[in-house]
Design an enzyme around this catalytic site. Structure first.
Site, short mmCIF file in Angstrom:
data_model
loop_
_atom_site.label_atom_id
_atom_site.label_comp_id
_atom_site.label_asym_id
_atom_site.label_seq_id
_atom_site.Cartn_x
_atom_site.Cartn_y
_atom_site.Cartn_z
N ASP A 1 0.91 -1.09 -0.04
CA ASP A 1 0.14 0.00 -0.09
C ASP A 1 1.01 1.09 -0.02
O ASP A 1 1.64 1.48 0.86
CB ASP A 1 -0.87 0.03 1.39
CG ASP A 1 -1.80 1.35 1.33
OD1 ASP A 1 -2.85 1.28 0.65
OD2 ASP A 1 -1.87 2.07 2.17
N THR B 1 -2.53 6.55 -4.09
CA THR B 1 -1.09 7.31 -3.47
C THR B 1 0.13 6.87 -4.28
O THR B 1 0.92 7.76 -4.45
CB THR B 1 -1.08 6.74 -2.03
OG1 THR B 1 -1.27 5.49 -1.93
CG2 THR B 1 -2.36 7.53 -1.28
N THR B 2 0.15 5.51 -4.76
CA THR B 2 1.56 5.18 -5.57
C THR B 2 1.38 5.63 -6.89
O THR B 2 2.42 6.37 -7.30
CB THR B 2 1.29 3.49 -5.67
OG1 THR B 2 1.27 2.98 -4.46
CG2 THR B 2 2.54 3.19 -6.28
N ASP C 1 -9.07 1.91 1.84
CA ASP C 1 -8.83 2.24 0.58
C ASP C 1 -10.06 2.42 -0.19
O ASP C 1 -10.76 3.29 -0.84
CB ASP C 1 -8.12 1.52 -0.31
CG ASP C 1 -6.38 1.41 -0.10
OD1 ASP C 1 -6.24 2.75 0.75
OD2 ASP C 1 -5.72 0.95 -0.41
#
Length: 517
Positions: A40, A73-74, A368
């Site tokens: 994550d 986010t990544t 998420d």
């Protein structure tokens, strides 16, 4: 400036290998030896120990992405790193960062327009929301249970949504998660009500209450006595007896008030006197004490009860209802389940897993979904996954750049190339040649449009919208905005200077703190 770009790119390269359903995990070990295994992006960013200020800015943008839309986010970190990489290449050609920034801003404005054109309007029906949840969970370490978990998350989100179909809102603050290891992930369950990691106040109280009438009190159920500064002088045993009789009388009055209101279950935010607990147990009333304020608010939302500040305010109109309240032993931990409520606007998810690391990972996946599902319900627009949106944006930006006069067109073209890092990373992490996959995606995109994406499980490029691989438009849009703004900010920094603590100027006529005029 090059050192700044290098620091940002280092962070981006670190998390790039975690992107997509075939992304690798990271093991984070802190100074105490505690281990965390996850892919994550938000968690990795949050737990990384970095010193460079630019690297800290990269981590901050990931946190902002998570707080605003819950996912991506990544993507935002990888995209920001690639934007800076492309900018560095232009700087090597002698193009000034200000000119590059202008081109990037033009590209961003065009991207926002394109998003509105390619977004697919949806309804917040069960199959669509389930497809979004499954897409969010894919590659997050819960593959074997993602069907079960997606059903739970969608039901939880729908249960706390308010408003009509055209203006539906979701407050995920009223979805509570409780974790308990010792079972399979498939044993995770949804409770349409509230789960409290608490036990009843007395062993003789009923463990199960049907047709519960619930009182919520945020004051202590105890004898308050005199003020702190008061002194009690006892000169005779009868006076001491009278003092205790007064205490007993007050506590009996509290229990009588609870009975008069008709409550058979009471939750108190503060303490309950032991003698009062005894009296409540004698009357067959279930009591739970020292309940957290957030849990009290959830109980009110789920049961329809009104939280009273004083026991004297308790009456029949302030009571809530639950069809079933029971205390259960969950692998050695006593928990109270409040369920079968009438139209509850709060829900709880009891997360199970074999180890602490597993339940923590399941919790991150569920959180998420608490970002992506409300985002889809709010905007009612989605995009196909698998890098389809990035390839479409890049294609249209190149067309846009051809009509721009001036050197800014190079910045727009660089922006387009940077967007394509996402499909390339997806392919690379799945073990395929990223350039071959990208060329194939560009070819099919020209024929079939923005729904063409890369399926990491089969290695095929196809219409992922038909495969129900969809993401909320808001998540992708926010990622592009955040990555662009961060890249623009870093491009404008040409030096880092160590600074002392800045002090505010002292107006004329005033003295500095601690000094006399």
């Amino acid at each position: 400036m090059r050192m700044n770009i290098m620091a940002a790119r280092t962070i981006a390269e670190t998390v790039r290998t975690t992107l997509g359903p075939m992304g690798m995990d990271k093991m984070l070990v802190d100074s105490l030896g505690d281990v965390l295994v996850t892919n994550d992006g938000a968690t990795i960013m949050r737990e990384m120990d970095v010193k460079h200020p630019i690297a800290k800015m990269m981590i901050e943008v990931a946190r902002t992405q998570e707080a605003s839309v819950g996912d991506g986010t990544t993507t935002v970190v990888v995209m920001a790193g690639e934007l800076l990489k492309e900018a560095e290449a232009l700087i090597d050609l002698g193009i000034h960062p200000v000119v590059i920034s202008k081109g990037y801003r033009m590209a961003l404005e065009r991207c926002l327009e394109i998003f509105e054109e390619i977004g697919v309007t949806i309804s917040d029906d069960l199959p669509t929301l389930r497809a979004i949840a499954l897409t969010t969970m894919t590659g997050k370490g819960v593959e074997k249970a993602k069907d079960h978990l997606s059903d739970i998350v969608v039901d939880a989100v729908r249960s706390v949504s308010d408003g009509e179909d055209g203006a539906r809102r979701v407050d995920v603050n009223f979805i509570k998660t409780e974790k308990k290891e010792g079972a399979a992930v498939e044993d995770t369950e949804l409770v349409r009500g509230v789960v409290l990691s608490k036990e009843k106040a007395h062993v003789s109280m009923p463990s199960t209450v049907l047709q519960a009438k619930i009182a919520l009190v945020n004051s202590a159920l105890e004898y308050k006595g005199k003020t702190v500064d008061a002194k009690i002088s006892v000169t005779d045993p009868s006076q001491l007896k009278a003092f205790f009789q007064e205490r007993v009388s007050v506590l009996k009055g509290i229990v009588a008030q609870v009975k008069k209101a008709g409550a058979n279950v009471i939750f108190a935010e503060k303490g309950i006197d032991d003698y009062c607990v005894y009296l409540l147990a004698k009357e067959g009333i279930l009591a739970v004490r020292r309940v957290r304020r957030s849990d009290m608010e959830m109980l009110a939302k789920a049961t329809g009860a009104t939280i009273v500040n004083n026991i004297d305010e308790l009456d029949e109109t302030s009571l809530g209802y639950a069809g079933l309240i029971e205390e259960k032993n969950i692998d050695g931990t006593m928990m109270v389940f409040v369920q079968e409520c009438r139209e509850p606007k709060a829900a709880s998810i009891l997360i199970r897993g074999g180890t602490k690391h597993i339940v923590d990972e399941v919790e991150r996946v569920i959180e998420d979904c608490f970002g992506t599902l409300p985002a889809a319900i709010l905007t009612r627009k989605v995009l196909a996954g698998g890098g389809s949106a990035e390839v479409e944006l890049a294609s249209r930006l190149r067309q846009f750049a051809e009509g721009v006069e001036g050197i800014e067109r190079l910045g727009i073209a660089a922006f387009a190339r940077a967007l394509e890092v996402i499909p390339k990373a997806l392919a690379e992490n799945a073990g395929y040649n990223p350039l071959e996959i990208l060329v194939e995606m560009q070819s099919l995109n020209a024929k079939m449009g923005s729904k063409v994406g890369f399926d990491a499980f089969t290695g095929k490029v196809k219409d992922l919208y038909e495969e129900n691989v969809i993401e909320p438009l808001l998540v992708k849009k926010q990622a592009v905005i955040s990555a662009s703004e961060l890249a623009l900010m870093i491009l404008r920094i040409n030096d880092i200077i160590a600074a002392t603590k800045l002090s505010l100027p002292i107006p004329e006529g005033m003295s500095a703190p601690g000094k006399m005029q």
